[in-house]
Design a protein around this motif. Structure first.
Motif, PDB file in Angstrom:
ATOM      1  N   TRP A  27       0.806  -1.214   0.000  1.00  0.00           N
ATOM      2  CA  TRP A  27       0.000   0.000   0.000  1.00  0.00           C
ATOM      3  C   TRP A  27       0.844   1.270   0.000  1.00  0.00           C
ATOM      4  CZ3 TRP A  27      -0.420   3.608   4.097  1.00  0.00           C
ATOM      5  CH2 TRP A  27       0.211   3.234   5.279  1.00  0.00           C
ATOM      6  N   TYR A  32       1.148   0.851  -6.572  1.00  0.00           N
ATOM      7  CA  TYR A  32      -0.178   0.690  -5.976  1.00  0.00           C
ATOM      8  C   TYR A  32      -0.892   2.041  -5.868  1.00  0.00           C
ATOM      9  CZ  TYR A  32      -3.792  -0.650  -2.647  1.00  0.00           C
ATOM     10  OH  TYR A  32      -4.988  -0.871  -2.042  1.00  0.00           O
ATOM     11  N   THR A  44     -10.775   0.533 -12.429  1.00  0.00           N
ATOM     12  CA  THR A  44     -10.492  -0.239 -11.215  1.00  0.00           C
ATOM     13  C   THR A  44      -9.674  -1.495 -11.475  1.00  0.00           C
ATOM     14  OG1 THR A  44     -12.611  -1.367 -11.477  1.00  0.00           O
ATOM     15  CG2 THR A  44     -12.581   0.595 -10.086  1.00  0.00           C
ATOM     16  N   LEU A  48      -7.419  -3.715  -8.735  1.00  0.00           N
ATOM     17  CA  LEU A  48      -7.981  -5.009  -8.362  1.00  0.00           C
ATOM     18  C   LEU A  48      -7.011  -6.142  -8.676  1.00  0.00           C
ATOM     19  CD1 LEU A  48     -11.729  -4.674  -9.413  1.00  0.00           C
ATOM     20  CD2 LEU A  48     -10.864  -5.150  -7.117  1.00  0.00           C
ATOM     21  N   LEU A  51      -4.341  -6.266  -5.992  1.00  0.00           N
ATOM     22  CA  LEU A  51      -4.848  -6.783  -4.731  1.00  0.00           C
ATOM     23  C   LEU A  51      -5.175  -8.273  -4.816  1.00  0.00           C
ATOM     24  CD1 LEU A  51      -7.055  -3.754  -3.714  1.00  0.00           C
ATOM     25  CD2 LEU A  51      -5.127  -4.651  -2.423  1.00  0.00           C
ATOM     26  N   GLU A  52      -5.690  -8.703  -5.952  1.00  0.00           N
ATOM     27  CA  GLU A  52      -5.999 -10.126  -6.091  1.00  0.00           C
ATOM     28  C   GLU A  52      -4.722 -10.952  -6.163  1.00  0.00           C
ATOM     29  OE1 GLU A  52     -10.347  -9.506  -8.192  1.00  0.00           O
ATOM     30  OE2 GLU A  52      -8.581  -9.867  -9.437  1.00  0.00           O
ATOM     31  N   ARG A  55      -3.706 -11.155  -2.650  1.00  0.00           N
ATOM     32  CA  ARG A  55      -4.626 -12.023  -1.913  1.00  0.00           C
ATOM     33  C   ARG A  55      -4.308 -13.490  -2.159  1.00  0.00           C
ATOM     34  NH1 ARG A  55     -10.576 -12.984  -3.370  1.00  0.00           N
ATOM     35  NH2 ARG A  55     -11.417 -13.957  -1.497  1.00  0.00           N
ATOM     36  N   LEU A  60      -5.332 -10.840   3.105  1.00  0.00           N
ATOM     37  CA  LEU A  60      -4.958  -9.434   2.992  1.00  0.00           C
ATOM     38  C   LEU A  60      -4.977  -8.779   4.371  1.00  0.00           C
ATOM     39  CD1 LEU A  60      -6.999  -8.296  -0.148  1.00  0.00           C
ATOM     40  CD2 LEU A  60      -4.542  -8.690  -0.029  1.00  0.00           C
ATOM     41  N   LEU A  64      -5.414  -3.235   3.233  1.00  0.00           N
ATOM     42  CA  LEU A  64      -5.567  -3.685   1.848  1.00  0.00           C
ATOM     43  C   LEU A  64      -6.934  -4.319   1.628  1.00  0.00           C
ATOM     44  CD1 LEU A  64      -2.039  -5.135   1.024  1.00  0.00           C
ATOM     45  CD2 LEU A  64      -2.967  -2.894   0.478  1.00  0.00           C
ATOM     46  N   LEU A  65      -7.430  -5.067   2.630  1.00  0.00           N
ATOM     47  CA  LEU A  65      -8.773  -5.637   2.498  1.00  0.00           C
ATOM     48  C   LEU A  65      -9.814  -4.530   2.420  1.00  0.00           C
ATOM     49  CD1 LEU A  65     -10.621  -8.105   2.439  1.00  0.00           C
ATOM     50  CD2 LEU A  65     -10.664  -8.044   4.958  1.00  0.00           C
ATOM     51  N   ASP A  67      -9.348  -1.533   1.133  1.00  0.00           N
ATOM     52  CA  ASP A  67      -9.285  -1.033  -0.245  1.00  0.00           C
ATOM     53  C   ASP A  67      -9.958  -1.997  -1.217  1.00  0.00           C
ATOM     54  OD1 ASP A  67      -6.058   0.704  -0.331  1.00  0.00           O
ATOM     55  OD2 ASP A  67      -7.972   1.194   0.573  1.00  0.00           O
ATOM     56  N   TYR A  68      -9.739  -3.301  -1.010  1.00  0.00           N
ATOM     57  CA  TYR A  68     -10.263  -4.314  -1.933  1.00  0.00           C
ATOM     58  C   TYR A  68     -11.790  -4.304  -1.945  1.00  0.00           C
ATOM     59  CZ  TYR A  68     -10.781  -8.889  -4.201  1.00  0.00           C
ATOM     60  OH  TYR A  68     -11.117  -9.900  -5.069  1.00  0.00           O
TER      61      TYR A  68
END
Length: 807
Positions: A27, A32, A44, A48, A51-52, A55, A60, A64-65, A67-68
């Protein structure tokens, strides 16, 4: 040995910088941040994907979760976000939970929406969350429960009342109780005139009823009671104007305040008002409205017109704001104290106490500032008792006071403590807009403009309503890295937004100053006839005149002269040049090139070119070459000795407290001598405050020369020096940008020269500097230095002067 020292120091600094970069979590990584910026613009997918990918490696972490789940909602995947939420509710930010609750309502998952709004209310009792809960309950068909939820709301601010009023109208309409809804909306519109949402609800209710527009109300007689009601109406409109200005950053945010001012003036001009208590009430209200609108000059003009007349505590506090905005902090402090003495427990008292702290700070009353801040901190605990539930809950005022303490420390030049305190607050509330905005401002104070720009850019996309604060921060960051056109665009945005604060006025003044021509003069004269390397010049001066910048360029003309007489030489030595050049400055660095012509001591041409590359806020790598350099020994010019210099430098500036530097250079002289030199320094600030600072500078240097039998100048085969300097600075006087400083430097060291052994080195520096406005500074001083040369101690005295003036 010198070459090895240079290499090892450079490698250590580079490895330290690399290790720091490797520890950055996702982050904090630029990739990022850029992806989040794209997401706010509607793209997005990149964020995404990052983050995926993260993940897939494991769960996460909470930020970060958070944000996700937000990105999933933005991408229309609210149902997926809601499936991932269970078990993580307490880790999510209030904004994300609110977004998820809204997504649940949109998906008609009313039970989930109710649960989330209850969680929000438990974490932070808020009229908005209570309104959301009631609307979710009504959408689930539980109208009675929804009304009970609203009935249980504690008393709040006018903004809270409006939020709940809108929600009640929605619940009544949702339940189909149109007659009751119409009656309620009639009364609500009277209480909140002009509210667009209530007007829409009222129109919808009339259309559903099929009823004609209601008749105009009966005109009230012009009685004292009616006049009081009219003044109350103007005051209410002013309060709504304050809310509008806090929530809206567009040019129209002053509309209700200006309407309140117009109504106030109209009421004051009404027949029968002059000479009554209503006349005093009108001007008391008006001074508050003027300052709320940002018209500080007009507010102060009213104060001066009414000299000796009494003001209410609210008007005194508004005038204090005006005087502080116009840089009259002592008068502001008097008014804040007076308002707090007469109304110590009003809702606005915390704002007044914060204003008082800043007034004391800006007037240089540092002890009183610390005392008032300590009292404010003692009166604002982290937890307080909620009047509705009787439970201990988080006190939002605590965060405001903690932020105040961090920024006051920073503004008193203790930026390291302020930065640490602000980061601790951000760890607890990483999404808080005010904290993030102040973090950007503090990054600017610490000399990190690129970091600050990134912070303000992220704030801009995350909080679009903060346009004025973001534009001001980005303008300051742009000027710090010489991007003046970019700064002008941000200042134009502030003009369009009609923002006029002390900060924006200073930014505009700075932008004007940066566009001015600049004169820089350095001059020095020896007071004793030492024969060493540094004290042989009897008189020297250097002047540069820069043009106004155009784009990233500015032109300059230069003049430089050195002159000295020697007891062992019949003639004086003189070196004088004229020249011209161009300078380039942007966020990646600064460079210059130019040409010179020697007009004394031999007619020879010269030139120079150099560039300092600054890839970030920490590192600077420089290179420079000079043809017919002024650093050639002046005594050698008696034999027509010239020199060309090549130089490399590396600096790591960790922050405004610590920096390291390395430098290597060669000077090729025309008599066959090749001088080689390397140096390293470490500068550290140990004490930092508004009146006193203490720095130390540790320096190491070594050089070597070729043996030249004919050399009349000081020419050691090899030498080295180690020294430490303690530099103390006092602020003798200061009024904002107009300040006077004094410095005392004490140096101790050891000098070693091949074939002559070693000896002690000491030095004394006494300097004063006057900085006027933001346009210039005058610095002058005296040095006395003891240094051995060829085994013999030599004492040199020198006076010097530096002028930097934008005209």
């Amino acid at each position: 040995m010198t070459r090895n020292l240079f290499a090892s120091l450079a490698a250590g600094l580079l490895l330290a910088g690399g290790a720091a970069g490797a520890e950055l979590p996702l982050w904090k990584q630029p990739e990022y941040s850029a992806a989040i910026v794209q997401a706010r613009a509607g793209q997005t997918a990149p964020a995404l994907a990052l983050l995926e990918r993260e993940r897939a490696r494991g769960p996460l972490p909470a930020p970060l979760l958070d944000d996700y789940l937000t990105l999933l909602c933005w991408s229309g995947r609210g149902a997926e976000a809601l499936r991932l939420l269970p078990g993580h509710e307490t880790e999510m930010s209030l904004d994300t939970l609110t977004r998820l609750a809204r997504a649940a309502r949109d998906l008609r998952e009313t039970a989930t929406a109710e649960r989330l709004y209850r969680l929000l209310l438990a974490r932070q009792p808020s009229a908005g969350y209570r309104a959301g809960l009631a609307m979710a309950q009504s959408e689930a068909g539980h109208g009675a429960e929804a009304l009970a939820t609203l009935d249980a709301a504690p008393a709040g601010t006018p903004a809270d009342e409006l939020e709940l009023t809108r929600a009640r109208a929605y619940v009544l309409l949702q339940a189909g109780d149109l007659t009751r809804a119409l009656d309620y909306l009639i009364r609500a519109r009277e209480h909140f005139p002009g509210d667009a949402e209530l007007e829409r609800s009222y129109l919808g209710c009339l259309l559903r009823l099929g009823a004609p527009r209601e008749a105009a109300g009966l005109a009230a007689d012009d009685t004292r009671q009616a006049l009081q009601i009219d003044f109350d109406r103007a005051a209410t409109l002013s309060r709504w104007g304050r809310i509008q200005e806090n929530q809206d950053s567009g040019p129209g945010r002053h509309a209700q305040t200006e309407a309140a001012l117009d109504l106030n003036r109209a009421l004051a001009a009404r027949a029968g008002v002059a000479g009554t208590s209503f006349a005093d009430l009108a001007v008391d209200d008006r001074v508050q409205m003027l300052q709320q609108r940002g018209w500080s000059q007009q507010a102060i003009a009213l104060d001066q017109e009414r000299a000796g007349r009494a003001w209410s505590p609210y008007a005194r506090a508004a005038l204090a704001d005006a005087y502080l905005n116009l840089r009259q902090p002592r008068r502001a402090a008097e008014l804040y104290r007076s308002a707090l003495r007469d109304a110590p427990r009003v809702d606005e008292a915390l704002d007044w106490r914060i204003g008082l702290v800043y007034a004391l700070l800006e007037s240089g009353q540092y002890a009183a500032c610390r005392q008032e801040l300590a009292a404010l901190r003692a009166d604002t605990p982290r937890l307080k008792t909620d009047q509705a539930s009787g439970r201990r809950v988080f006190n939002p005022d605590f965060q405001r006071v903690a932020l105040l303490e961090a920024m006051v420390n920073a503004y008193q030049d203790d930026t390291r403590t302020g930065w640490r305190q602000l980061n601790a607050l951000l760890d607890e509330a990483p999404f808080n807009t005010e904290l993030r905005q102040n973090q950007g401002s503090l990054a600017l104070l610490r000399g990190w403009p690129r970091q600050a720009r990134g912070m303000f850019t992220r704030l801009k996309v995350d909080e679009p309503d903060q346009r004025a604060e973001v534009a001001a921060g980005q303008a300051a960051a742009a000027m710090d890295v010489f991007e003046f056109d970019r700064a002008d665009r941000q200042l134009e945005k502030l003009r369009e937004l009609d923002v006029d604060t002390g900060e924006t006025r200073q930014l505009r003044q700075r932008a004007r100053n940066e566009r001015r021509p600049e004169l820089v003069v350095d001059a020095g004269r020896d007071l004793s006839g030492g024969q060493g390397a540094g004290e042989q010049n009897a008189w020297e001066s250097s002047e540069r005149l820069y043009s106004s910048p155009f784009g990233h360029w500015r032109l300059f003309g230069l003049h430089q002269i050195q002159r000295a007489s020697y007891v062992d030489a019949a003639m004086a030595s003189r070196f004088e040049v004229l020249g011209m050049g161009a300078q380039w400055r942007d966020e990646r660095g600064s460079g210059e090139f130019g040409f010179t012509g020697q007009i004394a001591g031999g007619r020879r041409a010269g030139g120079f070119a150099g560039y300092d590359w600054t890839p970030d806020d920490y590192w600077t790598l420089g290179a420079r070459f000079e043809l017919n350099s002024a650093d050639a020994p002046l005594k050698g010019r008696l034999d027509d000795v010239r020199g060309n210099k090549a130089q490399l430098s590396l600096q790591y500036r960790a922050d405004d407290y610590r920096s390291y530097g390395l430098q290597a250079e060669t000077l090729s002289l025309s008599d066959g001598n090749l001088r080689r030199a390397a140096s390293a320094n470490w500068e550290e600030r140990w004490i930092s405050g508004p009146r006193y600072k203490l720095n130390t500078i540790l320096s190491l240097a070594a050089s070597g020369n070729d043996s030249v039998a004919s050399a009349r100048y000081f020419n050691p085969r090899a030498d080295g020096e180690a020294s430490v300097t303690a530099l103390q600075e006092w602020k003798l006087w200061g009024d904002y940008d107009n300040t006077w400083h004094q410095r005392l430097g004490l140096t101790l060291g050891r000098y070693t020269q091949r074939d002559y052994g070693s000896g002690g080195v000491w030095g004394l520096l006494l300097e004063q500097e006057w900085r006027w406005n933001t346009r210039g500074s005058l610095r002058y001083g005296f040095t006395r230095v003891r240094h051995p040369y060829d085994g013999k101690p030599d004492i040199g005295n020198k006076v010097y002067l530096n002028l930097d003036w934008r005209f």
